[in-house]
Design a protein around this motif. Structure first.
Motif, short mmCIF file in Angstrom:
data_model
loop_
_atom_site.label_atom_id
_atom_site.label_comp_id
_atom_site.label_asym_id
_atom_site.label_seq_id
_atom_site.Cartn_x
_atom_site.Cartn_y
_atom_site.Cartn_z
N GLY A 175 5.77 8.12 -0.62
CA GLY A 175 4.33 8.36 -0.57
C GLY A 175 3.53 7.06 -0.54
N LEU A 176 3.97 6.04 -1.26
CA LEU A 176 3.26 4.76 -1.25
C LEU A 176 3.36 4.08 0.11
CD1 LEU A 176 4.37 3.39 -4.75
CD2 LEU A 176 2.25 4.57 -4.14
N ARG A 177 4.50 4.22 0.76
CA ARG A 177 4.66 3.60 2.09
C ARG A 177 3.76 4.27 3.13
NH1 ARG A 177 10.04 4.22 0.91
NH2 ARG A 177 10.33 5.63 2.68
N GLN A 178 3.62 5.59 3.05
CA GLN A 178 2.75 6.25 4.02
C GLN A 178 1.28 5.96 3.73
OE1 GLN A 178 2.63 10.45 4.38
NE2 GLN A 178 2.18 10.86 2.22
N LEU A 179 0.95 5.73 2.45
CA LEU A 179 -0.41 5.31 2.13
C LEU A 179 -0.70 3.93 2.69
CD1 LEU A 179 -0.86 6.56 -1.55
CD2 LEU A 179 -2.16 7.32 0.47
N ALA A 180 0.26 3.03 2.61
CA ALA A 180 0.08 1.69 3.17
C ALA A 180 -0.12 1.75 4.67
CB ALA A 180 1.28 0.82 2.81
N GLU A 181 0.67 2.59 5.35
CA GLU A 181 0.52 2.74 6.80
C GLU A 181 -0.83 3.35 7.15
OE1 GLU A 181 1.30 2.66 10.84
OE2 GLU A 181 2.26 1.63 9.16
N ALA A 182 -1.26 4.34 6.36
CA ALA A 182 -2.54 4.99 6.61
C ALA A 182 -3.70 4.01 6.42
CB ALA A 182 -2.71 6.19 5.69
N SER A 183 -3.60 3.14 5.42
CA SER A 183 -4.67 2.16 5.19
C SER A 183 -4.78 1.20 6.35
CB SER A 183 -4.42 1.41 3.88
OG SER A 183 -3.24 0.62 3.98
N ARG A 192 -8.39 9.56 11.78
CA ARG A 192 -7.76 10.88 11.93
C ARG A 192 -6.32 10.79 11.37
NH1 ARG A 192 -8.53 11.67 18.23
NH2 ARG A 192 -7.83 9.49 18.05
N ILE A 193 -6.21 10.88 10.10
CA ILE A 193 -4.91 10.77 9.43
C ILE A 193 -4.60 12.08 8.70
CG2 ILE A 193 -5.05 8.27 9.15
CD1 ILE A 193 -5.89 8.76 6.27
N ALA A 194 -3.34 12.38 8.65
CA ALA A 194 -2.86 13.55 7.90
C ALA A 194 -1.63 13.11 7.11
CB ALA A 194 -2.51 14.69 8.84
N LEU A 195 -1.83 12.93 5.85
CA LEU A 195 -0.75 12.44 4.99
C LEU A 195 0.13 13.59 4.51
CD1 LEU A 195 -2.76 9.87 2.87
CD2 LEU A 195 -1.35 9.44 4.87
N THR A 196 1.42 13.33 4.46
CA THR A 196 2.37 14.33 3.97
C THR A 196 2.22 14.47 2.46
OG1 THR A 196 3.93 13.73 5.72
CG2 THR A 196 4.80 14.95 3.83
N PRO A 197 2.07 15.69 1.94
CA PRO A 197 1.92 15.87 0.49
C PRO A 197 3.15 15.33 -0.25
CG PRO A 197 1.33 17.88 1.67
CD PRO A 197 1.96 16.98 2.68
N SER A 198 2.87 14.77 -1.42
CA SER A 198 3.94 14.22 -2.25
C SER A 198 4.24 15.16 -3.41
CB SER A 198 3.55 12.84 -2.78
OG SER A 198 4.51 12.36 -3.68
N THR A 207 -3.06 10.20 -2.78
CA THR A 207 -3.08 10.63 -1.38
C THR A 207 -4.33 11.44 -1.09
OG1 THR A 207 -0.66 10.66 -1.27
CG2 THR A 207 -1.83 11.97 0.36
N GLN A 208 -4.63 12.39 -1.96
CA GLN A 208 -5.82 13.21 -1.77
C GLN A 208 -7.10 12.37 -1.84
OE1 GLN A 208 -5.36 16.21 -4.78
NE2 GLN A 208 -3.89 17.42 -3.58
N ALA A 209 -7.14 11.43 -2.78
CA ALA A 209 -8.32 10.57 -2.88
C ALA A 209 -8.47 9.71 -1.63
CB ALA A 209 -8.20 9.69 -4.12
N PHE A 210 -7.36 9.23 -1.08
CA PHE A 210 -7.44 8.40 0.13
C PHE A 210 -7.91 9.24 1.31
CE2 PHE A 210 -5.85 6.36 3.92
CZ PHE A 210 -6.12 5.02 3.68
N GLU A 211 -7.44 10.47 1.44
CA GLU A 211 -7.89 11.33 2.53
C GLU A 211 -9.38 11.61 2.43
OE1 GLU A 211 -5.24 14.64 2.13
OE2 GLU A 211 -3.93 13.92 3.75
#
Length: 223
Positions: A175-183, A192-198, A207-211
């Motif tokens: 989850g942290l790696r996908q947050l880094a990529e999303a940032s 337009r990002i859709a993060l995979t739920p952790s 993740t929810q706060a970042f979205e």
């Protein structure tokens, strides 16, 4: 589309440090287990050695003593030869009261034996001394066998443990790696990002706060 995180291989990454830390703990645990097993074996072998010495002592009194009294050195030498030939002793020597060796037998592995010297007394009178060579090859073989088993077991446990710890570390930091990529994508203007739920509560909250943040920034730019 869901963000596909890039694998982190840096030594400064959280996953790598978690893995290295866990491996260090695993190695320390294996070393402690090996040291404990080694000490237990050594204590057991020491007790067996002491028991062997106690078994040999009556021989000096029951068999050697009377033969020294009668000076039947031929029979005494035969007793000594049989004691060594049967495999009980590595070597055996008998000395009279003047220090002369009157009987002696030596096995092939006598050089590695532990020498025990005891006086031969009958009715309170010292008639001579008897020298025993107690074999130690069994102790060395037992230690070698234990070392080999511990080495094989340690390598297997370390390999399996490292693999499992690597999988756990990857799962924890996914989850942290996908947050880094999303940032990085947001910094480049792609909101337009859709993060995979952790499955981890704390990571999912981030993740929810970042979205929500990305959506708010996109709404402000569109207004």
């Amino acid at each position: 589309a869901a963000v596909r995180p890039r694998p982190a291989v840096s030594l400064h990454s959280l996953r790598t440090r978690m893995l290295l830390g866990a491996v260090v703990v695993l190695v320390a645990a294996l070393v402690a287990m090996g040291w404990s097993a080694w000490r237990l074996l050594d204590e057991t072998l020491a007790e067996r050695f002491a028991a062997e010495v106690d078994l040999v002592r009556p021989l000096a009194k029951a068999a050697v003593g009377p033969l020294l009294v009668t000076r039947d050195y031929a029979t005494l030498d035969d007793v000594v030869q049989r004691s060594v030939a049967t495999g009980g002793l590595a070597h055996m020597s008998v000395y009279d009261s003047e220090g002369r060796r009157v009987a002696h037998a030596r096995g092939d592995d006598a050089d590695d034996a532990v020498v025990i010297t005891r006086p031969v007394t009958v009715a309170g009178q010292t008639l001579g001394t008897v020298e025993f060579g107690i074999r130690t090859n069994a102790r060395a073989q037992a230690r070698d066998a234990l070392f080999e088993r511990l080495a094989v077991l340690g390598v297997l446990l370390l390999a399996v443990g490292t693999l499992l710890l690597g999988l756990v570390a990857t799962w924890l930091t996914q989850g942290l790696r996908q947050l880094a990529e999303a940032s990085r994508r947001v910094a480049g203007g792609d909101y337009r990002i859709a993060l995979t739920p952790s499955s981890l509560t704390e990571v999912q909250q981030v993740t929810q706060a970042f979205e929500r943040m990305a959506q708010a920034v996109q709404a402000q730019l569109a207004a």
